[in-house]
Scaffold this motif. Structure first.
Motif, short mmCIF file in Angstrom:
data_model
loop_
_atom_site.label_atom_id
_atom_site.label_comp_id
_atom_site.label_asym_id
_atom_site.label_seq_id
_atom_site.Cartn_x
_atom_site.Cartn_y
_atom_site.Cartn_z
N ARG A 1 -0.06 4.13 0.21
CA ARG A 1 -0.67 5.07 1.17
C ARG A 1 -0.60 6.51 0.64
O ARG A 1 -0.04 7.41 1.27
N HIS B 1 0.00 3.44 11.01
CA HIS B 1 -1.00 2.88 10.09
C HIS B 1 -2.21 2.30 10.81
O HIS B 1 -3.22 1.98 10.17
N THR C 1 -7.13 5.34 2.73
CA THR C 1 -6.92 4.02 2.13
C THR C 1 -7.45 2.90 3.02
O THR C 1 -7.30 2.94 4.24
N ASP D 1 0.86 -1.18 0.00
CA ASP D 1 0.00 0.00 0.00
C ASP D 1 0.90 1.24 0.00
O ASP D 1 1.60 1.50 0.98
N SER E 1 2.91 -1.73 4.23
CA SER E 1 2.55 -0.35 3.89
C SER E 1 3.78 0.55 3.88
O SER E 1 4.71 0.36 4.67
#
Length: 257
Positions: free
Chosen positions: A153, A250, A158, A151, A173
């Motif tokens: 991000r 995150h 998201t 990801d 991520s």
């Protein structure tokens, strides 16, 4: 008096020894992804020349996507599909108003354009990665293909990594963008930010681009990581290291928000 002084001194030294922190066995790990590859072969080959396990994220709608993917694979680099997502445009780009069938066709075509891929990350995608249904479908599809997901991000909204985590898809991520500001000073500062973060939380994932300033800083600074106690590992090793757990930036308690 002399004896009491010596005993007192020994007690002070013992107290100081117990109070001193033990040497840390904690290790710090960094992974580096370079996005937007496949557009310029001489430039992109400089990425392959970086001294370590850089991951090459290649865009499917570039003139040298397949050729550079082959070169990166031969060089022993992890190859990723850098998948265009809204607000990105083009024949492969995902948009929220597209039906799942069309998303699937575009994903198939993108994988066909970039051989040797081990996984994908999103190019742009601030709107697309906020779509739970599409992201859930993508993660299930990647699991069937035995691919991982990173990801990028690009948006605080998201849900991509969260959907990957729900089904146990291998994923990770991004923590730090290196070159939102294209000056060597700013890029060097971001690299130090990633190093500091890796020391605090054990690891950090960096994303950069093949800009001349980025390549200059990385070429100069990456060989110095080892002396700073930093281990540079490839993205597959980072995924294994983090075991699909979210970092503090995150999520909470390892669960993505």
């Amino acid at each position: 008096m002399g004896r009491r002084f010596i005993l007192g001194l020994l007690c002070c030294l013992a107290s100081a020894a117990f109070a001193a922190p033990a040497p840390s066995a904690h290790k710090a790990y960094l992974s580096l992804i370079i996005d937007d590859l496949g557009q310029n072969l001489p430039r992109d080959r400089q990425v392959l020349a970086l001294p370590g396990p850089v991951t090459a994220a290649i865009m499917p709608d570039t003139p040298h996507a397949a050729e550079f993917a082959r070169e990166a694979h031969r060089a022993g680099k992890v190859v990723m599909l850098h998948m265009p997502m809204d607000p990105a445009t083009g024949p492969f780009a995902w948009h929220p108003d597209l039906p799942i069938e069309e998303l699937g066709k575009r994903l198939d075509a993108a994988f066909a354009a970039v051989p040797y891929t081990s996984g994908i990350n999103n190019h742009m995608g601030s709107r697309m990665t906020a779509q739970p249904q599409a992201m859930a479908w993508l993660m299930a599809n990647l699991q069937q293909r035995h691919k991982f997901f990173v990801d990028s991000r690009t948006s605080a909204q998201t849900v991509a990594a969260a959907e990957a985590q729900k089904i146990g898809l291998a994923s990770v991520s991004r923590d730090v963008f290196l070159d939102d500001e294209r000056t060597e000073a700013a890029i060097a500062h971001q690299l130090q930010t990633a190093i500091d973060l890796a020391r605090r939380q054990g690891s950090a994932v960096m994303i950069g681009h093949p800009y001349p300033q980025t390549l200059a800083v990385l070429g100069r600074e990456l060989p110095r990581l080892k002396a700073q106690g930093i281990e540079w590992i490839d993205i597959k090793s980072m995924i294994s290291l983090r075991s699909n757990r979210a970092m503090a930036g995150h999520g909470k308690d390892g669960v993505y928000r």
